[in-house]
Structure formats: C-alpha cells, structure tokens
Design a protein around this motif. Structure first.
Motif, mmCIF file in Angstrom:
data_model
loop_
_atom_site.group_PDB
_atom_site.id
_atom_site.type_symbol
_atom_site.label_atom_id
_atom_site.label_comp_id
_atom_site.label_asym_id
_atom_site.label_seq_id
_atom_site.Cartn_x
_atom_site.Cartn_y
_atom_site.Cartn_z
ATOM 1 N N GLY B 556 0.796 -1.225 0.000
ATOM 2 C CA GLY B 556 0.000 0.000 0.000
ATOM 3 C C GLY B 556 0.825 1.268 0.000
ATOM 4 N N ILE B 557 2.145 1.139 -0.076
ATOM 5 C CA ILE B 557 2.963 2.365 0.019
ATOM 6 C C ILE B 557 2.593 3.362 -1.076
ATOM 7 C CG2 ILE B 557 4.846 1.266 -1.258
ATOM 8 C CD1 ILE B 557 6.796 3.074 0.304
ATOM 9 N N ASN B 558 2.347 4.590 -0.640
ATOM 10 C CA ASN B 558 1.997 5.676 -1.540
ATOM 11 C C ASN B 558 3.282 6.409 -1.896
ATOM 12 O OD1 ASN B 558 1.319 8.351 -2.415
ATOM 13 N ND2 ASN B 558 -0.777 7.992 -1.639
ATOM 14 N N MET B 559 3.751 6.167 -3.119
ATOM 15 C CA MET B 559 5.063 6.690 -3.518
ATOM 16 C C MET B 559 5.064 8.224 -3.476
ATOM 17 S SD MET B 559 6.929 4.007 -4.060
ATOM 18 C CE MET B 559 6.723 2.256 -4.414
ATOM 19 N N GLN B 560 3.926 8.798 -3.881
ATOM 20 C CA GLN B 560 3.841 10.252 -3.882
ATOM 21 C C GLN B 560 4.089 10.792 -2.471
ATOM 22 O OE1 GLN B 560 3.227 12.575 -6.625
ATOM 23 N NE2 GLN B 560 4.207 13.626 -4.921
ATOM 24 N N ASN B 561 3.403 10.184 -1.497
ATOM 25 C CA ASN B 561 3.584 10.634 -0.122
ATOM 26 C C ASN B 561 5.014 10.420 0.362
ATOM 27 O OD1 ASN B 561 1.023 11.591 0.186
ATOM 28 N ND2 ASN B 561 0.205 9.703 1.114
ATOM 29 N N ALA B 562 5.621 9.300 -0.071
ATOM 30 C CA ALA B 562 7.011 9.032 0.315
ATOM 31 C C ALA B 562 7.943 10.087 -0.267
ATOM 32 C CB ALA B 562 7.420 7.627 -0.130
ATOM 33 N N VAL B 563 7.615 10.565 -1.466
ATOM 34 C CA VAL B 563 8.396 11.664 -2.053
ATOM 35 C C VAL B 563 8.108 12.952 -1.290
ATOM 36 C CG1 VAL B 563 8.769 13.077 -4.123
ATOM 37 C CG2 VAL B 563 8.532 10.566 -4.331
ATOM 38 N N ASN B 564 6.815 13.165 -0.987
ATOM 39 C CA ASN B 564 6.415 14.396 -0.289
ATOM 40 C C ASN B 564 7.196 14.622 0.997
ATOM 41 O OD1 ASN B 564 4.484 14.957 -2.192
ATOM 42 N ND2 ASN B 564 2.733 14.264 -0.952
ATOM 43 N N ILE B 565 7.432 13.530 1.735
ATOM 44 C CA ILE B 565 8.127 13.712 3.011
ATOM 45 C C ILE B 565 9.646 13.657 2.859
ATOM 46 C CG2 ILE B 565 6.171 12.831 4.372
ATOM 47 C CD1 ILE B 565 7.777 10.210 4.719
ATOM 48 N N GLY B 566 10.096 13.484 1.605
ATOM 49 C CA GLY B 566 11.540 13.520 1.362
ATOM 50 C C GLY B 566 12.248 12.218 1.655
ATOM 51 N N MET B 567 11.490 11.138 1.542
ATOM 52 C CA MET B 567 12.095 9.831 1.789
ATOM 53 C C MET B 567 12.735 9.300 0.510
ATOM 54 S SD MET B 567 10.007 6.694 3.382
ATOM 55 C CE MET B 567 10.321 4.990 3.001
ATOM 56 N N PHE B 568 12.002 9.476 -0.592
ATOM 57 C CA PHE B 568 12.512 9.075 -1.896
ATOM 58 C C PHE B 568 12.786 10.320 -2.717
ATOM 59 C CE2 PHE B 568 9.767 4.984 -1.674
ATOM 60 C CZ PHE B 568 10.713 4.385 -0.875
ATOM 61 N N PRO B 569 13.691 10.224 -3.687
ATOM 62 C CA PRO B 569 13.995 11.391 -4.520
ATOM 63 C C PRO B 569 12.776 11.830 -5.344
ATOM 64 C CG PRO B 569 15.142 9.418 -5.321
ATOM 65 C CD PRO B 569 14.551 9.068 -4.005
ATOM 66 N N ASP B 570 12.750 13.101 -5.641
ATOM 67 C CA ASP B 570 11.615 13.707 -6.340
ATOM 68 C C ASP B 570 11.714 13.438 -7.840
ATOM 69 O OD1 ASP B 570 9.406 15.161 -6.946
ATOM 70 O OD2 ASP B 570 10.219 17.104 -6.296
ATOM 71 N N VAL B 571 11.509 12.195 -8.224
ATOM 72 C CA VAL B 571 11.523 11.839 -9.647
ATOM 73 C C VAL B 571 10.098 11.464 -10.038
ATOM 74 C CG1 VAL B 571 13.949 11.118 -9.662
ATOM 75 C CG2 VAL B 571 12.160 9.439 -9.152
ATOM 76 N N PRO B 572 9.800 11.451 -11.340
ATOM 77 C CA PRO B 572 8.415 11.172 -11.759
ATOM 78 C C PRO B 572 7.905 9.861 -11.153
ATOM 79 C CG PRO B 572 9.697 11.920 -13.633
ATOM 80 C CD PRO B 572 10.657 11.773 -12.490
ATOM 81 N N LEU B 573 6.644 9.897 -10.755
ATOM 82 C CA LEU B 573 6.051 8.751 -10.058
ATOM 83 C C LEU B 573 6.144 7.449 -10.839
ATOM 84 C CD1 LEU B 573 2.768 9.747 -8.209
ATOM 85 C CD2 LEU B 573 5.007 9.122 -7.282
ATOM 86 N N GLU B 574 6.052 7.533 -12.167
ATOM 87 C CA GLU B 574 6.052 6.311 -12.972
ATOM 88 C C GLU B 574 7.385 5.568 -12.922
ATOM 89 O OE1 GLU B 574 5.517 9.345 -14.019
ATOM 90 O OE2 GLU B 574 6.694 9.844 -15.796
ATOM 91 N N LYS B 575 8.405 6.227 -12.378
ATOM 92 C CA LYS B 575 9.701 5.544 -12.250
ATOM 93 C C LYS B 575 9.749 4.598 -11.055
ATOM 94 C CE LYS B 575 12.619 8.797 -14.666
ATOM 95 N NZ LYS B 575 13.919 9.487 -14.661
ATOM 96 N N PHE B 576 8.772 4.729 -10.160
ATOM 97 C CA PHE B 576 8.772 3.884 -8.964
ATOM 98 C C PHE B 576 8.055 2.559 -9.225
ATOM 99 C CE2 PHE B 576 9.411 8.064 -7.102
ATOM 100 C CZ PHE B 576 10.358 7.797 -6.116
ATOM 101 N N HIS B 577 8.650 1.476 -8.730
ATOM 102 C CA HIS B 577 8.023 0.170 -8.867
ATOM 103 C C HIS B 577 8.126 -0.540 -7.523
ATOM 104 C CE1 HIS B 577 8.609 0.921 -13.170
ATOM 105 N NE2 HIS B 577 9.848 1.268 -12.834
#
Lengths: 642, 642
Positions: B556-577
């Motif tokens: 259920g991890i929401n990649m957008q939210n993970a980017v929002n809090i600065g956990m993952f780099p701010d790259v386009p969402l479609e790059k996350f798998h």
C-alpha cells in the motif's frame, strides 16, 4: 505396587517397584540389574537363576531347578511373576556376561604387540600405512578495515594456498567455532582436514599453540563382547584399549534371538541403544578420560562385526537376514556418520564398516581375513573365528571361500550352566588327574581369585580331560564314579570342578551332561563346517598347511585339547596359530590405512560365500561330528593313539 | 512466590509465578506472553506498556508514561518488579509485533503472481529453471536364493543403470528405511536423488505406487518478519506460503540489540532458538499440514536474510560484525544441513544461503538484486529494500554498488508509539481533510476491523498529510490546533487518528512529535544514503531511470507521499516500482534454479560494498535530510510546487 529388592553377593542392593504379575526378569531389566538371559527369557537356558531371600514370587518349576534347589529358594527370574514384596539374591554367575567394562593397561606391551605385528606383516606386502587425515598449520593475515574478507573465505583461501583443491568444505561444526578460534589464536591455527583427490573437508580447527591429536576409533562388535581401541591417526599408535560385554546380551545370546527381539515394537531402537548408548559410548568416554582426549577429537571410526551386529548397530531392520532368501541391507556403506547413529565422537566422523559378504559372514571375518594373511600366501590356510557364530575362511593367494555355522554361544560360555566370558573368576585352563580325578585349574584375574564359572578354553580343557581320563565316553556320558561325579534323580551326570565352599559363587562350579552335549554340538558344528567346505573344494583336512584361530575364546586355548575333542582337525600342533581378536585388529588396520581398507574391500569382493544350509551333506557331517572326537576314528589318528 | 496474571483484551488470561524482585517483562517472557520490547527491555522504547488491574508492582516512572496514565495504572513492564500478587492487562498494541503466523490463501492469484513474474523475467535472460533434484523410478529384480545381492548394492546397481555415475551415496536415513520399502513395494520404487557431475545422492525412497512430491523451502528471515514458501522442486509451483513475526523481536528490534543479547551467557543459542524453533519450524509445520506434505519431503532450503540474521540463524557468533573491522564469519556457506541447525525438514537437506557481501549488506539484498533485474539493463536503477535496515543497490548491467543505512524499525512500525506491523488492525493508508483535519483511513484485515496502530505505509501517509495540510511544519512540529491535536504538559504535540472509543485498542491511536521525529530520522537515513552513494559515483538523483522498492512496508505504500516527506527522490512517479518482498522471491529463484543460484553468487561477487560510516559527507547529508522534505528545497521542486 510391590517392592522388589535385588541383593548381590558383594552385599549391595537395588530396589525397584513392580505391579502384581510383572515378570521378574523384566523388573530387573527395568532397574538396570544385569541378569543374563541368553535365551531371551523363555525359560530355555536356565541362566537367570536367583534365590529368594524374603517374600515370594509366583514361579513356574522348570527342569533347570531341581526340587532341592527349589526348596532352597532358587527360581528362574524369567519364569517368575511378582505377587508380593520380595527380595532375591542375584548370584555373580547370573550376571557373568554383564557389561563389565575394562580399560586395558597399555604399559603391558602384550596388549599392543598384536596390532604392531599385524601392521608390519601387512606393510611387508607393500600396503602403505597412511590415511586421508592431516593436521595443517596455517598463519593468516588478521583482518582490517582494508581487508574485510570473512572468516570462512579467509580460511579457505589459506587452505587453498596450501593445497590447490577446488572444493573445500567447512562444515557447520567448524563454521560455528571459527570466529572465536581465529581471534583467540590471532589467526594462527591448526586444522584437521581430510584430503581426497576431489576435495578437502575441514573437521576441526584449533589455536596453533595447541597440541592436536587426531583420534580414530576401531571397534569390534561381537555378539557377546565388544572391544575397541582409540588410535592416533597420524602415527597409528594405540592410545587406549577397552572391552565390555555387549549390552544386547540381555535380549538373547545369539543373533537369531536378538533379531526376534527387534521385531517387537521399538525393538530396533532398543537393540541399537543397548550396543551404542549402553556399551560403545561408555567405552569411548572411559577411554577418552583415561588419555585426556576430547571425544570430539575422534575423526573416524571403523566397525568390524558380523552382519547381524552391524545391522543392529546401524538400527536397520535385520529381520530379512533371518528369513529366506536371507538378504542383508548392505555389504558396504559409504555414507554413515557418527551423528547418524549417536556415536559420541566428532559428529562429522565417517563410520566405515568392514564389508559383509553374506548374511552370516560379516565384516568381522573380512577384517579377520585381512589379518590372517591367507591372501598373501601360496599355502592353503584355514582361518577359524570362534565367536558366538563360528566362521571359516579357507584359501590362499588365489582364492578364498567362506562359510558360517551356528555354533551357539558355548565357546564364550553360553549354553553351559556354569559358563561365563573369559573375565575375572573364569576357569580358563584345567587338567584332571587320571587316578584321583581331582582337577587343577587356572583362573582369570588376580592371584587368589575364586572360581565362578568356566570360559570357552576352560570348557574345552575340562571336556578333553574328562574324555582322556575315561570319565566320560565318546557320547559325553559319565562312565566313572567318584566324589566329584554326581547324578541327579533323572540319572544325568555331572562333574564338580569346584565345590561351593571353594568357589567364588553361591553354587558349585560343575559341568553337566547337558553342558557337554551342548558343547559337543558347538564343536561338531565347527568341525563339520570345516569338512563340508573343504570337501566342496575337493580338499581333505590333511591338505591344510596352517590353521589360524581367532576369537574371544581366549589366548589360553589349548589346541591339543581342542583336537582331542574333535573340534579342530587332527593336524600337527605346530600348524595352529592363535591370532587373537582378528576382527578388532583388522578394524584397526582399515582405520589407519586407506590402502588396507581398500584391500579389505577387494578381499571381500573376491571371497566366495558358501551357504552351508544348502549343502545336503552338511547334516551328515554334523551328526558324525557330534561325538568325542568323531564317529569316524580314522579322522583323528593321533588322538586315538594317545 | 507471587502470582502474576496476564489478562488480554480478548478476555483470556495467563498465570505465572514469580519471586519478589523479578522483572515483569522477564516473567512475561518466561510465561510465553508476547510483549514487544524493541529496545530489548531497557526502558527506551516505551512499547511494553501494561495496565494494572489488581495488585501492585514496584515500578519506575518514565517519560513514556504520563502522570495521568500512571494514575490509570499504566506501567512499562521492563521497568517493573514483582512485589505482590498482581494482574496486568496486556493491550493488543503491546504485542503487535508478536508471532502471529499466517498461512496465505493461495487461491488468490496475487500471492503467486509476484513469483511467476520474477521467474519469467529471469527466464527471458536465458537462465534455466531446473535444479539437481529428480525423482527416479526403478524396477528391480526381487532377490532369491540365486540372487542374494544386498539391498543397498541392488539399489545402486539399478541407479547406475539409469545414470552411469561412479559414486552413489545412500545416506543413513535411506539405508534405514530401505529394507522395508523395498519389500513393501516388491522392489519397485521411486527415489528422490540429487545428481551432480561427480555423484548421486539418494535423499529418499518410496513405493513406486506413491505420488512423490519433492518439496523445497525458501525463507526470508527479516529482522522483524519471517516469510516462507514451500515449493514443488520439480515444477517450481508455490505450494504454501506463510509469514510470522521473527521470534527474536523480544530480544530487541534491531540487529545491534540482538547481537548484544547474544553476548550474554547462552545468548547465541537463545537467539537461534527464537528464530528456528519458535518461528521457522512452526511455519514449516503449519504449511506442511495445510498441503499434507510430510516435513521429511522437503529436500532443500534456501535462506535469504541480512548478514546478522543469517549469523543468528546459524548460531554463529555475530559479535564481530558489530566491532571494527566488522568481519562476518562467512559470505557463502557450502556445507550446512537441516539437521545442523535443527530445521525440521529432511535431515540431509542442504541449506543454501543467499550470499552476503558485507557485514551490513546480506543475502536479502543479493537475492533482491537478482529479482530487481538491475543487472540486466543498461539503464541506471536504484533498488531500495526498506526493512529494519535500509539497503540500497545502484547500478546497471555494467556495475552495481551497495550500501546499508540504519533506518531503525520505523518502516515496520517500530520506534513509533502506535506503530505495528502490517497485520490486522494496522492503518495502512490515510488521508486528512485540509479543512476539517479529519482523517479517513484504510485498515488491514476483514471489513469492520478496528484500528489498533499504524504500519509503515500508514505512517508515511499520516506524516505526509499532516505536512501537506499544514498541521506540522518541516521540522515535524504541530502548528495548527484542533480537536485531534493535543499537547502534553511538556508541550509535545500529537495528532489522534482514532480515539479510544473507535479504536480496537484500549488507547487512542495517535502520532506524536517524538514519533514524527523518529520517522524523519529513518527517512532521512534512506534519502541521505541515496544521495551519498550516488554522489560517490558522480551521479545525481535526476539520473535515476528507475526505482525498485522492496520490503515489508506493504504494497500500500503511496510513492507520492514518500516523495512528499523527502524519503525518496523527487523523480516522476512512474519511475517507482514496488516489487514486494524481493528477498523471499530471490530465495525462491535460487532454490528452484541452480543457474539462478549461481547468478546470485556472481552478482554478489561483482557488487561493490560501500561502508557509509566511512564517508565524511554522509553525516551532512543526513542532517540536511532530517527535514520535511529537506533543508534544500531545490531537491524537491515538485513537492514544493504542490
């Protein structure tokens, strides 16, 4: 619940509790009180005699207990049921077979001489005495932030420098101690390794400052007696030696009774435990203690034993040995480890087994054949192993044939009312004065030891003397009268070697017509087997160049007497050679020398197995041999001359 | 002795007895009552809260219990000593980590899809999916008096006809059952064998009429969660799947605390037992039961786990991982068997381990890297495994670099007052209305399950939402007021996601500034590790082509939210798998395919290990990343736009 007290001749007691109806012999077993029952407790052997000292048991009368003895409180434990609180005396003779473990004193050179002699004889044939175990010393660089190679990889890198082998196996036991040993030793270690053409196996690792002994264990598992040595695998030196009664004895004296016992629920495990947990492991611990060697530092084991014994040792169903077509589970094994069967040495230690060649000719004989050197001489030799079974090998450097006969336990004192193993108190030699009919005997043990019973060599002497002095006739019946000769009210005669007053037992040491009859059958089985096998090869006993006698019958065996009673062929005495426990000696050779091990496999592969029971003439030969010395007097010309 | 009663929210109770002065947490452990203590019981984590229901304990006050809570009877078990009879309530949240074993329902295709996808992706690269195990069917001649070859020799002769191999090993386990199986089957059998170029090993033997399944076991041993599958080694089919909390959790949430626990007397055994006897063996039994497969028919095991976990699994001193120069006992093992460590499958089953590449990058990552397929693409990919430690691999078909950072257990709900694993009752997703500040959440479990706590993906959502709605500032401090926002008398703010009345727990489900601070450190560790590793290669986050996220954080991890809090780099969402538990998937591939196993060893050998703690800039990066999303806003242009 009733209280059952077992009292012993030394005054000690053991108490147990039992329910009404419980079998007294079973109660004794449950309380770890050793009472022999060679017949496995069916009333047949009469060995489990105990004497009531208080209370009562519900006991059947048997032929083994006379009315007078019954009056005196003698009972067979196996035929008695608990019906009240009771105290019984367990006489020494009732446990003459019991697991009396003995660690040999190796300061006496005799104990070792037999191994050294066998080794040097075999070495002369070109067989190398070396094996695949080695101690390798390694000095490794200590890890640092610039050299973070893990411990296993560091060790294997160092070993690979030493010997360029592709595959180096570091088993769990070494992996587990590795990090601590490396650091405690500052990365300077000794490894015990096995090196074969394909790979290296690391058995153990030590600080290089330690003295490392690579131990090896050779065991002869006899049906009656187990013998073992611990050796130094680097030098072949015998470090410790021990023998003990086989704990399985309480489940029957012979292999057939024991196999039957395994068919009961849990029986296979019970028999395996009796020989491993109760017999071999305590021997290992006692030997290791005496030489300060950790059990864990025994890295290889070699077992020599008959086919049934090695099946029971391995905990494998042996029942198919007993029924047609008599098929063993294995001749050789190649993948058995100490931890598989619970032998308490290094868990990764290989257990090698002297190979079987048939359901009744096993590794004890192939190992013994190696020691006999038959295979190295052009002369025709006969090798006889007198155990609970009798096994024979006949041949020379061109061929070997082998067979087994069921002699029963008489040679080790079984099936004989006062029979016992060749341990303290056993009469091992005897002469009888022709005139006075008085005996003179020699007893195993310290001077002053009182006679308790007769071991195999003693029985041979007594019967031979009784015959040569005309006290018994060729059928084994008493034909002279005297103070030492008695007849019970069935007319059965007996000869008292030591009266109760002089004996170390609560009973006369005597030999009865039944005993003599049993022994005649045993010796008859051996002699007729010799005849049958030789005849099948168109050989006559006179063509035998040498006879090698092995087995637990004792070094005191008087070959002349054995010939007198018709046990061995009537060939010149100088042709007989007693070679001791050749099964243990052979196991030692196989353990220490990889080439000797291979040689034994070769011998086994080339040995022809003859199944006596399928030879029609065997029964006739046997009947003829059940005489002292034989129905055909011409076979024993020298005996008749005497 | 005092009576200690543990009461649970479901009404059940467990009673134990203890002496005055005994530690309450230890008493619970002794009584097998699961109470989490991620800090290993030193009062630091505040997880082991229990509530007095009767009697009293001698308890220290700590920051984790407010005055009001203390009044209500709340105590930390680890800080309480027995002084009288006592009854305490153990709330569900106190054992949210506990070993709740779950056997997956494989009728849902989703459970299996991830394995099938990985397999087909790897197959496309040319890797063969086959292994060395085979079922061989044999029809032998029955023995007779004319053909008395023993069982083992008969079997090996038949196998040799089938495959001409020099060396055929029949281990003890097969030897033991051989005589009975041969006869019951009338010498028509199926053997499970392992065939390698040098030899054949016979694992098992069956009547040929039986359906024989060759089982294999793949296990991912996570610091927090253990997952496993049983597969059919012939077809690769997933037969059963299970997960459970790692029983070691009560000795500490992170690897360091557990290693420290092993240094106490008996500690190594205790930790090994916790993962093997208490966790993996019950999983094996439960899975085997569900598919009617005897445990004994599992012939190979593959373990993927971090370096500490595989040391503790193997019962090997792991303390040298913790101290300079941080040396593992092994990267690879080649000689470990199920019976060595007490895994209850076929005793001869090999245990293979996904290889470690450093003291903090272990087999879970090498197995995961295999699954990520990074090694097969020219594009630059980042693989992130979010476990109790965070591990990263960056590279492509030309190179791979790996590092680990200590994120702590926050992603799995540890170090968070209402944190829990993604099991029943966990809030796994959440949104917060910007105006009303009311939450809407999704809970793991059947519809109607009440919220008990927050799992990793839920915490990410809550923090992201709190930040995006302006309830907290970039430092994680509360800056808006409302019904759900509270401040204790030290001024520490918190946000209540579910009040006690709506919660499935005896406590509000809330997130505090301390929790947020802990989580910011965890995500900061991940982000700064990414930055540091990429910088060392002269890469910038914008050059990342794909990000593969693995781990128990939940699908259920929401990649957008993970980017929002600065956990993952701010790259386009479609790059996350999200690729799920890649450690388990990798273990599955290695188990089933010998070539995939070899490939993993190759990957490990070619992966560069970077020790972050030796990189001077890592600390600066970390400090910068301990902000939402980051002190350097330019790194998160899209977040700031939103």
């Amino acid at each position: 619940m009733f209280k059952v007290t077992f009292a012993f001749e030394d005054g000690s007691k053991v108490e147990a509790f039992a329910n009404a109806g419980d079998n007294l012999l079973e109660v004794a077993r449950g309380a770890n009180v050793a009472i022999d029952a060679p017949c496995s407790g069916n009333g047949a052997c009469g060995k489990c005699r105990v004497q009531l000292k208080g209370g009562e048991v519900d006991s059947k009368k048997t032929l083994h207990i006379s009315d007078e003895e019954f009056e005196k409180g003698w009972r067979l434990a196996c035929m008695s049921k608990i019906s009240a609180d009771v105290e019984v005396l367990v006489p020494d003779i009732a446990s003459a077979y019991k697991s009396r473990m003995k660690v040999a004193d190796l300061s006496s050179k005799e104990e070792i001489a037999i191994f050294e002699k066998a080794k040097s004889q075999i070495e002369e044939t070109g067989i190398q005495f070396r094996n695949s175990l080695e101690v390798v010393e390694l000095q490794m660089a200590e890890p640092s932030l610039d050299d973070t190679m893990p411990d296993v990889e560091r060790l294997t890198r160092a070993l690979r420098k030493f010997m360029n082998l592709n595959r180096i196996r570091v088993p769990y036991a070494v992996l587990r101690k590795l990090p601590d040993v490396l650091r405690a030793s500052k990365f300077s270690v000794k490894c015990v390794v096995r090196v074969t053409p394909n790979d290296m196996f690391v058995y153990d690792i030590f600080d290089s400052k330690e003295d490392v002994i690579m131990g090896g264990l050779a065991v002869d598992i006899g049906t009656t007696t187990v013998s073992a040595v611990i050796i130094n695998m680097a030098t072949g030196e015998i470090l410790a030696k021990s023998s003990s009664g086989n704990g399985q004895i309480r489940y029957g004296a012979d292999v057939i009774n024991r196999i039957i016992e395994t068919t009961k629920p849990g029986g296979i495990k019970k028999l395996q435990d009796a020989v491993i947990k109760e017999t071999i492991n305590p021997m290992i611990h006692e030997m290791c203690r005496s030489i300060h060697l950790p059990e864990n530092q025994i890295y290889r084991m070699c077992v020599a034993s008959n086919t049934t014994m090695n099946h029971l040792f391995a905990g494998i169903n042996a029942d198919y040995l007993r029924t047609e077509p008599y098929i063993p589970a294995f001749f050789k094994t190649n993948s058995m480890f100490a931890s598989d069967v619970g032998i308490e040495i290094n868990k990764d230690a290989h257990i090698i087994m002297a190979p079987n060649i048939g359901s009744y000719v096993g590794g004890d004989i192939t190992a013994g054949a190696l020691v006999s050197m038959i295979w190295n001489r052009p002369e025709f030799s006969l090798f006889i192993d007198l155990g609970t079974n009798g096994e024979l090998v006949f041949g020379n450097s061109d061929f070997m044939m082998s067979c087994a006969c069921s002699a029963g336990p008489a040679f080790e004192g079984g099936d004989i009312s006062c029979g016992m193993r060749a341990t303290d108190g056993a009469i091992e030699a005897c002469t009888i004065d022709k005139e006075t009919m008085e005996p003179t005997y020699k007893i195993v043990g310290e001077p002053g030891t009182k006679p308790v019973g007769l071991c195999g060599s003693g029985i041979i002497d007594v019967i031979s003397e009784l015959y040569m002095t005309g006290i018994i006739n060729p059928k084994g019946k008493f034909v002279r009268e005297g103070k030492r000769i008695r007849h019970d009210h069935y007319g059965m005669g007996s000869y008292v070697i030591a009266f109760e007053e002089e004996a170390g037992s609560s009973k006369d040491v005597e030999i009865t017509e039944v005993d003599i009859d049993n022994f005649i059958r045993a010796k008859g089985a051996i002699f007729s087997a010799i005849r049958t096998m030789l005849s099948s090869l168109d050989f006559d006993v006179s063509m035998i160049d040498d006879v090698y006698v092995a087995g637990g019958i004792g070094s005191g065996i008087n070959m002349q007497n054995a010939v007198n009673i018709g046990m061995f062929p009537d060939v010149p005495l100088e042709k007989f050679h007693y070679i001791g426990n050749s099964s243990l000696t052979g196991a030692y050779l196989m353990l220490y020398s990889t080439e000797a091990e291979k040689k034994t496999y070769d011998l086994a592969a080339n040995m022809t197995y003859m199944e006596l029971s399928t030879v029609p003439t065997y029964m006739d030969e046997f009947v003829g041999a059940c005489f002292i010395p034989h129905t055909d007097a011409s076979m024993f010309p020298n005996v008749h001359q005497r």
